[in-house]
Design a protein around this motif. Sequence first.
Motif, short mmCIF file in Angstrom:
data_model
loop_
_atom_site.label_atom_id
_atom_site.label_comp_id
_atom_site.label_asym_id
_atom_site.label_seq_id
_atom_site.Cartn_x
_atom_site.Cartn_y
_atom_site.Cartn_z
N ASP A 146 0.84 -1.20 0.00
CA ASP A 146 0.00 0.00 0.00
C ASP A 146 0.88 1.26 0.00
OD1 ASP A 146 -2.14 -1.70 0.02
OD2 ASP A 146 -2.74 -1.28 2.07
N VAL A 147 1.89 1.24 -0.86
CA VAL A 147 2.83 2.35 -0.95
C VAL A 147 2.21 3.49 -1.76
CG1 VAL A 147 5.09 3.08 -1.82
CG2 VAL A 147 4.81 0.79 -0.82
N VAL A 148 2.24 4.68 -1.19
CA VAL A 148 1.75 5.88 -1.87
C VAL A 148 2.82 6.97 -1.70
CG1 VAL A 148 -0.01 7.69 -1.91
CG2 VAL A 148 -0.66 5.33 -1.38
N ILE A 149 3.26 7.52 -2.82
CA ILE A 149 4.19 8.65 -2.78
C ILE A 149 3.57 9.75 -3.63
CG2 ILE A 149 6.49 9.50 -3.33
CD1 ILE A 149 7.47 6.59 -2.97
N GLU A 150 3.24 10.85 -2.99
CA GLU A 150 2.60 11.96 -3.70
C GLU A 150 3.51 13.18 -3.69
OE1 GLU A 150 -2.08 11.08 -3.03
OE2 GLU A 150 -1.03 12.06 -1.37
N ASN A 151 3.54 13.87 -4.81
CA ASN A 151 4.33 15.08 -4.95
C ASN A 151 3.46 16.26 -4.51
OD1 ASN A 151 5.59 17.43 -5.94
ND2 ASN A 151 6.62 16.26 -7.55
N MET A 152 3.67 16.72 -3.29
CA MET A 152 2.85 17.79 -2.72
C MET A 152 3.10 19.13 -3.41
SD MET A 152 2.91 16.81 1.33
CE MET A 152 4.68 17.04 1.46
N GLU A 153 4.28 19.31 -3.99
CA GLU A 153 4.58 20.54 -4.72
C GLU A 153 3.68 20.65 -5.95
OE1 GLU A 153 8.52 21.26 -6.90
OE2 GLU A 153 8.81 22.19 -4.92
N ARG A 154 3.51 19.56 -6.66
CA ARG A 154 2.60 19.54 -7.82
C ARG A 154 1.16 19.76 -7.37
NH1 ARG A 154 3.69 17.66 -12.78
NH2 ARG A 154 1.67 16.63 -12.88
N GLN A 155 0.78 19.11 -6.28
CA GLN A 155 -0.58 19.26 -5.78
C GLN A 155 -0.88 20.73 -5.42
OE1 GLN A 155 -0.55 16.41 -2.57
NE2 GLN A 155 -1.48 14.82 -3.84
N ALA A 156 0.10 21.41 -4.83
CA ALA A 156 -0.07 22.80 -4.45
C ALA A 156 -0.28 23.71 -5.68
CB ALA A 156 1.13 23.29 -3.65
N LYS A 157 0.21 23.26 -6.83
CA LYS A 157 0.04 24.00 -8.08
C LYS A 157 -1.23 23.59 -8.82
CE LYS A 157 5.00 24.50 -8.72
NZ LYS A 157 6.16 24.12 -9.56
N GLY A 158 -2.03 22.72 -8.19
CA GLY A 158 -3.27 22.28 -8.82
C GLY A 158 -3.09 21.14 -9.81
N LEU A 159 -1.90 20.54 -9.83
CA LEU A 159 -1.61 19.42 -10.72
C LEU A 159 -1.80 18.11 -9.97
CD1 LEU A 159 1.68 20.89 -12.21
CD2 LEU A 159 -0.60 20.92 -13.25
N GLN A 160 -1.89 17.02 -10.72
CA GLN A 160 -1.99 15.72 -10.08
C GLN A 160 -0.66 15.37 -9.44
OE1 GLN A 160 -3.50 12.68 -12.64
NE2 GLN A 160 -3.49 11.14 -11.05
N GLY A 161 -0.72 14.93 -8.16
CA GLY A 161 0.49 14.65 -7.41
C GLY A 161 0.97 13.26 -7.58
#
Length: 82
Positions: free
Chosen positions: A67-82
């Motif tokens: 159940d590994v999840v790695i999300e790019n929070m920088e992209r998310q903050a720009k409204g992009l998919q993380g």
Amino acid sequence: MEYKFDTQLLIEGENLSEDDIHDYILANIPGDCLLAVGDETLIKLHFHTNIPWKVLEYCAGLGDIHDVVIENMERQAKGLQG
């Protein structure tokens, strides 16, 4: 944003220790917002870091990771998919 990867996973194994995992990660992998909760056979880990592969490498040495999840929070903050 200092640490851009939100890293989450489960570790399944034997004789796991929340405290040992928590202390190792804090001492050896730069990041913040660390949570390591569970019991001797299953730990849920959450950590913000710029080097999530180091977290995966360490945790994989402790047991089975899933159940590994790695999300790019920088992209998310720009409204992009993380």
